[in-house]
Design a protein around this motif. Structure first.
Motif, PDB file in Angstrom:
ATOM      1  N   ASP A  97       0.813  -1.118  -0.077  1.00 17.29           N
ATOM      2  CA  ASP A  97       0.008   0.040   0.070  1.00 17.29           C
ATOM      3  C   ASP A  97       0.909   1.484  -0.020  1.00 17.29           C
ATOM      4  O   ASP A  97       1.811   1.156   0.764  1.00 17.29           O
ATOM      5  CB  ASP A  97      -0.848  -0.042   1.100  1.00 17.29           C
ATOM      6  N   PRO A 150      -7.725   0.385  -5.760  1.00 14.74           N
ATOM      7  CA  PRO A 150      -8.653   0.926  -6.422  1.00 14.74           C
ATOM      8  C   PRO A 150      -9.015   0.440  -7.713  1.00 14.74           C
ATOM      9  O   PRO A 150      -8.054  -0.080  -8.310  1.00 14.74           O
ATOM     10  CB  PRO A 150      -7.955   2.531  -6.614  1.00 14.74           C
ATOM     11  N   LEU A 171      -6.863   0.098 -11.163  1.00 13.74           N
ATOM     12  CA  LEU A 171      -5.602  -0.338 -11.079  1.00 13.74           C
ATOM     13  C   LEU A 171      -5.632  -2.118 -11.258  1.00 13.74           C
ATOM     14  O   LEU A 171      -4.782  -2.557 -11.611  1.00 13.74           O
ATOM     15  CB  LEU A 171      -4.690  -0.198  -9.439  1.00 13.74           C
ATOM     16  N   GLN A 223      -2.584  -4.288 -12.507  1.00 15.63           N
ATOM     17  CA  GLN A 223      -1.666  -4.893 -11.509  1.00 15.63           C
ATOM     18  C   GLN A 223      -2.199  -6.474 -11.667  1.00 15.63           C
ATOM     19  O   GLN A 223      -1.054  -7.172 -11.476  1.00 15.63           O
ATOM     20  CB  GLN A 223      -2.416  -4.489 -10.137  1.00 15.63           C
ATOM     21  N   THR A 262     -13.843  -5.954  -7.635  1.00 14.05           N
ATOM     22  CA  THR A 262     -14.821  -5.403  -8.343  1.00 14.05           C
ATOM     23  C   THR A 262     -14.695  -4.004  -8.441  1.00 14.05           C
ATOM     24  O   THR A 262     -14.474  -3.479  -7.426  1.00 14.05           O
ATOM     25  CB  THR A 262     -16.232  -6.034  -8.309  1.00 14.05           C
ATOM     26  N   PRO A 263     -14.726  -3.096  -9.750  1.00 18.19           N
ATOM     27  CA  PRO A 263     -14.625  -3.725 -11.088  1.00 18.19           C
ATOM     28  C   PRO A 263     -13.305  -4.393 -11.421  1.00 18.19           C
ATOM     29  O   PRO A 263     -12.153  -3.768 -11.336  1.00 18.19           O
ATOM     30  CB  PRO A 263     -14.846  -2.581 -11.995  1.00 18.19           C
ATOM     31  N   ASP A 318     -18.355 -11.477  -4.198  1.00 19.23           N
ATOM     32  CA  ASP A 318     -18.979 -12.314  -2.895  1.00 19.23           C
ATOM     33  C   ASP A 318     -20.599 -12.476  -2.854  1.00 19.23           C
ATOM     34  O   ASP A 318     -20.817 -13.264  -2.045  1.00 19.23           O
ATOM     35  CB  ASP A 318     -18.515 -11.352  -1.710  1.00 19.23           C
ATOM     36  N   TYR A 319     -21.295 -11.662  -3.731  1.00 15.18           N
ATOM     37  CA  TYR A 319     -22.474 -11.669  -3.340  1.00 15.18           C
ATOM     38  C   TYR A 319     -23.193 -12.984  -3.829  1.00 15.18           C
ATOM     39  O   TYR A 319     -24.251 -13.598  -3.134  1.00 15.18           O
ATOM     40  CB  TYR A 319     -23.451 -10.769  -4.152  1.00 15.18           C
ATOM     41  N   THR A 363      -6.689   7.125  -1.964  1.00  6.42           N
ATOM     42  CA  THR A 363      -7.911   6.593  -1.819  1.00  6.42           C
ATOM     43  C   THR A 363      -9.520   7.289  -1.986  1.00  6.42           C
ATOM     44  O   THR A 363      -9.241   8.295  -2.108  1.00  6.42           O
ATOM     45  CB  THR A 363      -8.316   6.158  -0.173  1.00  6.42           C
ATOM     46  N   HIS A 400     -22.125  -6.943  -8.614  1.00  2.21           N
ATOM     47  CA  HIS A 400     -22.989  -7.314  -7.361  1.00  2.21           C
ATOM     48  C   HIS A 400     -24.285  -7.796  -7.853  1.00  2.21           C
ATOM     49  O   HIS A 400     -25.078  -8.377  -7.049  1.00  2.21           O
ATOM     50  CB  HIS A 400     -22.949  -6.395  -6.249  1.00  2.21           C
TER      51      HIS A 400
HETATM   52  N1  LIG Z   1     -17.303  -6.814  -2.588  1.00  2.09           N
HETATM   53  C1  LIG Z   1     -17.761  -5.784  -1.824  1.00  2.09           C
HETATM   54  O1  LIG Z   1     -18.906  -5.632  -1.180  1.00  2.09           O
HETATM   55  C2  LIG Z   1     -16.800  -4.397  -1.816  1.00  2.09           C
HETATM   56  C3  LIG Z   1     -16.910  -3.401  -0.747  1.00  2.09           C
HETATM   57  C4  LIG Z   1     -16.028  -2.407  -0.712  1.00  2.09           C
HETATM   58  C5  LIG Z   1     -14.998  -2.232  -1.523  1.00  2.09           C
HETATM   59  N2  LIG Z   1     -15.128  -3.267  -2.793  1.00  2.09           N
HETATM   60  C6  LIG Z   1     -13.954  -3.200  -3.655  1.00  2.09           C
HETATM   61  O2  LIG Z   1     -12.691  -3.325  -3.084  1.00  2.09           O
HETATM   62  C7  LIG Z   1     -11.646  -2.421  -3.674  1.00  2.09           C
HETATM   63  C8  LIG Z   1     -11.035  -1.665  -2.616  1.00  2.09           C
HETATM   64  O3  LIG Z   1     -12.064  -0.762  -2.057  1.00  2.09           O
HETATM   65  P1  LIG Z   1     -11.478   0.236  -0.664  1.00  2.09           P
HETATM   66  O4  LIG Z   1     -13.063   0.708  -0.351  1.00  2.09           O
HETATM   67  O5  LIG Z   1     -10.902  -0.473  -0.005  1.00  2.09           O
HETATM   68  O6  LIG Z   1     -10.913   1.232  -1.496  1.00  2.09           O
HETATM   69  P2  LIG Z   1     -10.051   2.479  -1.053  1.00  2.09           P
HETATM   70  O7  LIG Z   1      -9.974   3.596  -2.003  1.00  2.09           O
HETATM   71  O8  LIG Z   1     -10.743   3.034   0.211  1.00  2.09           O
HETATM   72  O9  LIG Z   1      -8.672   1.759  -0.640  1.00  2.09           O
HETATM   73  C9  LIG Z   1      -7.929   1.628  -1.511  1.00  2.09           C
HETATM   74  C10 LIG Z   1      -6.626   1.338  -0.925  1.00  2.09           C
HETATM   75  O10 LIG Z   1      -5.479   0.625  -1.823  1.00  2.09           O
HETATM   76  C11 LIG Z   1      -4.375   1.387  -1.481  1.00  2.09           C
HETATM   77  N3  LIG Z   1      -3.503   2.043  -2.800  1.00  2.09           N
HETATM   78  C12 LIG Z   1      -3.712   2.905  -3.848  1.00  2.09           C
HETATM   79  N4  LIG Z   1      -2.698   2.628  -4.657  1.00  2.09           N
HETATM   80  C13 LIG Z   1      -2.337   1.404  -4.550  1.00  2.09           C
HETATM   81  C14 LIG Z   1      -1.225   0.743  -5.197  1.00  2.09           C
HETATM   82  N5  LIG Z   1      -0.620   0.980  -6.142  1.00  2.09           N
HETATM   83  N6  LIG Z   1      -0.789  -0.480  -4.535  1.00  2.09           N
HETATM   84  C15 LIG Z   1      -1.483  -1.052  -3.655  1.00  2.09           C
HETATM   85  N7  LIG Z   1      -2.199  -0.146  -2.865  1.00  2.09           N
HETATM   86  C16 LIG Z   1      -2.776   0.520  -3.293  1.00  2.09           C
HETATM   87  C17 LIG Z   1      -4.814   2.715  -0.978  1.00  2.09           C
HETATM   88  O11 LIG Z   1      -3.739   3.515  -0.194  1.00  2.09           O
HETATM   89  C18 LIG Z   1      -5.944   2.315   0.175  1.00  2.09           C
HETATM   90  O12 LIG Z   1      -5.296   1.826   1.367  1.00  2.09           O
HETATM   91  C19 LIG Z   1     -12.423  -1.732  -4.555  1.00  2.09           C
HETATM   92  O13 LIG Z   1     -12.126  -2.487  -5.850  1.00  2.09           O
HETATM   93  C20 LIG Z   1     -13.748  -1.865  -4.442  1.00  2.09           C
HETATM   94  O14 LIG Z   1     -14.810  -1.797  -5.445  1.00  2.09           O
HETATM   95  C21 LIG Z   1     -15.665  -4.205  -2.747  1.00  2.09           C
END
Ligand SMILES: NC(=O)c1ccc[n+]([C@@H]2O[C@H](COP(=O)([O-])OP(=O)(O)OC[C@H]3O[C@@H](n4cnc5c(N)ncnc54)[C@H](O)[C@@H]3O)[C@@H](O)[C@H]2O)c1
Length: 345
Positions: free
Chosen positions: A33, A68, A71, A75, A90-91, A118-119, A165, A181
């Motif tokens: 991170d 995010p 990426l 990645q 997702t996405p 996960d849904y 973030t 979802h």
């Molecule tokens: N399935 C679900 O119900 C559900 C719920 C929430 C989020 N999500 C998904 O999960 C993912 C993350 O969501 P979030 O809410 O944690 O997002 P967020 O933006 O709050 O957090 C992203 C994290 O990634 C880090 N980051 C940024 N650039 C990076 C890099 N190059 N390498 C490594 N880490 C990096 C950030 O510093 C941060 O800690 C998204 O794809 C989101 O759509 C899914």
């Protein structure tokens, strides 16, 4: 021997660190991170601010990408090039080109690649699958879903949030790109996939930002000759609603949840020719039959596919089925609602 795992993105990703640590076949060796304060929470692991450096120095065999959205595809490609299997949030992709590149590389390098949708692992989805498979609804003719949620920032983002973030959700998350979802469970229940995507958008991008419209609607056609309507919006004055319907020849089902924080608020309504009129299904709809946490089961299933050599529960092609049609409907909307072919990998 343990599977050497790494997690990138430590907001939601911190949960995946724990889930992987719960799996006896895994060893979490590294986290990544760009925020040092997040890395400081893992004094016992190798920590990296840079993703490529993590791949090179920690050489994980499996990477969970909880970063995010924009990426995810770059990645995923870097991780598979480095020899790792990929579980990705997702996405998972933002274009057909990204989808094709990911699918081709997963196959070329024989790596497991799975969307962490996960849904589908939730209790209600498994129960609905049994009902659909029993033929209670007859033949499924079509489906609809709506996912609307007021995600407007409550206060201006800090400079750190803008940089790392949250900001991507406002500027780089077209609502229909977040289709998995709703579309994932529907396609899973119908055992179908989308062949075309048409989109229409409402509101001005200025309300949301970047490429993001406040309200987006997709009409999708499927291989099985069905239609699916999806409406998604995240920059609206509209509290959370997640709902979906299956329209059948002998019955229909409607699932609705109005409280994001309370899965028990989920209602499942059914009407059949044998018993017409909506009635609530009297079940503990959210808990799984096996009583396990659904996200743990998803992670364990994916790990098991790597260790056993079996296909992932959703392989690279199925992972694209769940997300890409929404992405393409968003593209379609930008071109005045032109019908787009969805590549079937
Ligand atoms: N399935 C679900 O119900 C559900 C719920 C929430 C989020 N999500 C998904 O999960 C993912 C993350 O969501 P979030 O809410 O944690 O997002 P967020 O933006 O709050 O957090 C992203 C994290 O990634 C880090 N980051 C940024 N650039 C990076 C890099 N190059 N390498 C490594 N880490 C990096 C950030 O510093 C941060 O800690 C998204 O794809 C989101 O759509 C899914």
């Amino acid at each position: 021997m343990s599977l050497r795992c790494a997690v990138a993105g430590l907001n939601r990703g911190s949960r995946f660190v724990k889930l992987l640590q719960e799996n006896a076949d895994c060893e979490v060796v590294a986290v990544c991170d760009p925020r040092p304060e997040k890395l400081a929470e893992y004094p016992d692991l190798q920590v990296f601010e840079d993703f490529d450096r993590m791949l090179e120095e920690a050489a994980p065999e499996m990477v969970a990408l909880i970063t995010p959205g924009p990426l995810h595809a770059p990645q995923s490609l870097a991780a598979m090039e480095a020899g790792a299997h990929v579980l990705v949030e997702t996405p998972n992709v933002y274009s057909a080109e990204e989808a094709r590149a990911v699918v081709e590389l997963a196959r070329k390098r024989d790596r497991r690649y799975m969307l962490s949708e996960d849904y589908i692992y939730m209790g209600w989805c498994g129960r609905l699958k049994a009902i659909v498979d029993e033929g209670v609804l007859g033949e499924i003719i079509g489906a609809m879903a709506e996912y609307t949620h007021d995600c407007r920032p409550v206060k201006p983002l800090s400079a750190a949030e803008e940089q790392h973030t949250k900001a991507w959700r406002f500027h780089a998350l077209p609502p229909l790109a977040y289709a998995s979802h709703t579309l994932g469970p529907l396609l899973y229940l119908m055992e179908d996939r989308c062949t075309t995507a048409t989109g229409i958008v409402g509101g001005r991008t200025e309300i949301a930002g970047g490429d993001v419209f406040p309200l987006e609607t997709a009409v999708l056609e499927t291989e099985g000759g069905r239609t699916i309507n999806l409406t998604n919006g995240f920059m609206l004055s509209h509290p959370f609603i997640w709902c979906a319907a299956l329209y059948g020849s002998e019955g229909s089902i409607r699932v609705i949840n109005t409280n994001y924080a309370d899965p028990q608020a989920l209602r499942v309504l059914i009407s059949t020719d044998a018993e017409p009129g909506w009635r609530d299904l009297p079940m503990e709809w959210h808990a799984r039959d096996d009583g396990r946490e659904h996200l743990q089961v998803l992670v364990d299933d994916f790990v098991d596919s790597i260790i056993s050599g079996r296909p992932a529960p959703f392989d690279e092609a199925r992972s694209m089925d769940f997300c890409l049609p929404g992405v393409l409907a968003h593209e379609s909307a930008k071109f005045g609602g032109a019908k787009m072919e969805v590549p079937l990998f």
